[in-house]
Design a protein around this motif. Sequence first.
Motif, PDB file in Angstrom:
ATOM      1  N   ALA A 115     -14.783  48.266  -7.710  1.00 12.27           N
ATOM      2  CA  ALA A 115     -14.369  47.336  -8.770  1.00 12.27           C
ATOM      3  C   ALA A 115     -13.373  46.318  -8.230  1.00 12.27           C
ATOM      4  N   ALA A 118     -15.164  43.576  -6.435  1.00 15.95           N
ATOM      5  CA  ALA A 118     -15.713  42.608  -7.394  1.00 15.95           C
ATOM      6  C   ALA A 118     -14.595  41.782  -8.016  1.00 15.95           C
ATOM      7  N   TRP A 121     -13.431  38.411  -6.489  1.00 14.49           N
ATOM      8  CA  TRP A 121     -14.144  37.187  -6.863  1.00 14.49           C
ATOM      9  C   TRP A 121     -13.764  36.717  -8.244  1.00 14.49           C
ATOM     10  N   THR A 122     -13.304  37.640  -9.092  1.00 16.48           N
ATOM     11  CA  THR A 122     -12.773  37.237 -10.388  1.00 16.48           C
ATOM     12  C   THR A 122     -11.564  36.338 -10.208  1.00 16.48           C
ATOM     13  N   THR A 158     -13.701  37.453 -17.378  1.00 17.76           N
ATOM     14  CA  THR A 158     -14.202  38.376 -16.342  1.00 17.76           C
ATOM     15  C   THR A 158     -13.287  39.574 -16.135  1.00 17.76           C
ATOM     16  N   THR A 161     -14.140  44.005 -14.607  1.00 16.13           N
ATOM     17  CA  THR A 161     -13.934  44.616 -13.289  1.00 16.13           C
ATOM     18  C   THR A 161     -12.554  45.259 -13.197  1.00 16.13           C
ATOM     19  N   GLN A 165     -11.536  49.328 -12.679  1.00 14.18           N
ATOM     20  CA  GLN A 165     -10.598  49.697 -11.626  1.00 14.18           C
ATOM     21  C   GLN A 165      -9.407  50.463 -12.191  1.00 14.18           C
TER      22      GLN A 165
END
Length: 254
Positions: A115, A118, A121-122, A158, A161, A165
């Motif tokens: 997470a 990912a 990129w958030t 977003t 993610t 996490q």
Amino acid sequence: MGFNKWLDKRLLSISQSKWISSCMVQYYYASCGIICGLLVLLGLVAARFVPPIKPWWTAEQTALHYQTHIKGVHGGAALMIVSGMFYLPFSAAISYQMRRVPKLPYYVHQVQLAAAAAGVWTLMLPGVILGLIGFRPYRPVEITQTLSDLFWLCSIMTWPTFMIQNFAFAHAILADNREQPLFPKELGIVNIIIPILYTPAISIHTTLYGPLAFNGGIGYWTIFVIFFTQLCIDSVYLVLAIRQESKEEFAMES
């Protein structure tokens, strides 16, 4: 030949330095959480997004903001992109400490780290979009407005993610039933409650006005304040866990 020997000696000395020991590297990684949060904050300030622009502005007003503050937009884009570089080491340090919890299923810290990967990129994608806005600020204003809306939606919507996490981290904390757990149970509760507070942001694309808009009390201020606060809290307790690990290793060596 003499230079090679000198270089080998210097490199060996560096590799044995306490400043790059396993414990110190973990401290560096733990501090990356706070650095990441500060970079995001500085990026928003640089782009004149504190307070944020208004969702109801016309295309001309929106474009004028970026044209007027073009240098700040360029700097803000760079800072937001770089912030992602610090988020992953911070998350890797959390994952490593989670593995110290006895009998914690392997997949829990793997989900946390996946997470985080990912989530990088958030943080970085909005910076890239902001950079794109500033790349050609005098394009047709309708295009600038569309890219601006994309920036805000990618920045705020977003959050899932981060929820995954944080929930994985909370799982590890609450599953540690030792007399002296690695992290206090209260930290696990914090990592459950804060992601839940993100959830109203899923609706920022439905309104231009009110607390749920991307400039509103919930859609903007709450999201960024609690995100930065959590990064600081988790970083502090991560440092304490690393310190405890260092004490345990020292006691074993003695």
